[in-house]
Design a protein around this motif. Structure first.
Motif, PDB file in Angstrom:
ATOM      1  N   ARG A  64       0.852  -1.186   0.000  1.00  0.00           N
ATOM      2  CA  ARG A  64       0.000   0.000   0.000  1.00  0.00           C
ATOM      3  C   ARG A  64       0.888   1.236   0.000  1.00  0.00           C
ATOM      4  O   ARG A  64       1.293   1.709   1.046  1.00  0.00           O
ATOM      5  N   HIS A  79       2.148   4.188 -11.619  1.00  0.00           N
ATOM      6  CA  HIS A  79       0.718   3.901 -11.698  1.00  0.00           C
ATOM      7  C   HIS A  79       0.351   3.421 -13.101  1.00  0.00           C
ATOM      8  O   HIS A  79       1.098   3.626 -14.043  1.00  0.00           O
ATOM      9  N   THR A 101      -7.136   8.133  -3.936  1.00  0.00           N
ATOM     10  CA  THR A 101      -5.936   8.556  -3.209  1.00  0.00           C
ATOM     11  C   THR A 101      -5.561  10.007  -3.469  1.00  0.00           C
ATOM     12  O   THR A 101      -4.860  10.617  -2.673  1.00  0.00           O
ATOM     13  N   ARG A 120      -6.761   3.344  -5.728  1.00  0.00           N
ATOM     14  CA  ARG A 120      -6.086   2.060  -5.512  1.00  0.00           C
ATOM     15  C   ARG A 120      -6.959   0.935  -6.054  1.00  0.00           C
ATOM     16  O   ARG A 120      -8.154   0.890  -5.791  1.00  0.00           O
ATOM     17  N   GLY A 124      -3.721  -2.648  -4.223  1.00  0.00           N
ATOM     18  CA  GLY A 124      -2.919  -1.506  -3.824  1.00  0.00           C
ATOM     19  C   GLY A 124      -2.225  -0.784  -4.958  1.00  0.00           C
ATOM     20  O   GLY A 124      -1.532   0.204  -4.728  1.00  0.00           O
ATOM     21  N   ILE A 126      -1.751   1.800  -7.785  1.00  0.00           N
ATOM     22  CA  ILE A 126      -2.365   3.090  -8.064  1.00  0.00           C
ATOM     23  C   ILE A 126      -2.774   3.134  -9.534  1.00  0.00           C
ATOM     24  O   ILE A 126      -1.994   2.779 -10.423  1.00  0.00           O
TER      25      ILE A 126
END
Length: 144
Positions: A64, A79, A101, A120, A124, A126
């Motif tokens: 995370r 990401h 987030t 997320r 976890g 992104i």
């Protein structure tokens, strides 16, 4: 000569392959393309157009990252990113299925109409979802 390279896939480690598959098929338009049975494990391939997500089972708890738009350490993917016609409509459909987030943020100072949100996935990772981004055409070879 082998020909030009083109993007193929991103491999994701998943705490629960079924949950991750449902997330990307429901909210990001991927569809199951293939399942490879390895006996004690399996790999699930999801496809959207020419891009694939390759889902692997993982033994450890998902990482995370504390960073809102993804990890900033060298050698780590920051990401995944997707485009939509409306970030707000996407978020309404997403509901509580993922933790936002960062954002949504507007980047009109850079590109008129560019709006982005980061969230997320179930493991976890992104994921960035944007609307309105366009390339700067002044960099084209012909100047168009």
């Amino acid at each position: 000569m082998p020909g030009p390279l083109r993007f193929s896939h991103v491999g994701l480690n998943c705490a629960d392959q079924k949950t991750t598959e449902e997330f990307y098929t429901r909210y990001f338009g991927f569809a199951r393309a293939r399942v490879v049975d390895l006996g004690d494990a399996r790999i699930v391939f999801l496809r959207q157009g020419d891009a694939y997500l390759e889902l692997f089972g993982a033994d450890a708890d998902p990482a995370r990252p504390a960073q809102e738009d993804g990890p900033k350490a060298p050698g780590r993917i920051r990401h995944l990113a997707f485009q939509t016609d409306s970030v707000d409509a996407f978020l309404a459909e997403l509901g509580d299925a993922a933790e936002v987030t960062l954002g949504p943020l507007d980047f009109d100072d850079f590109v008129c109409g560019w709006r982005t949100v980061w969230l997320r996935d179930p493991d976890g990772v992104i994921v960035e979802v944007s609307q309105g981004y366009e390339d700067d055409r002044s960099h084209d070879k012909d100047g168009a």
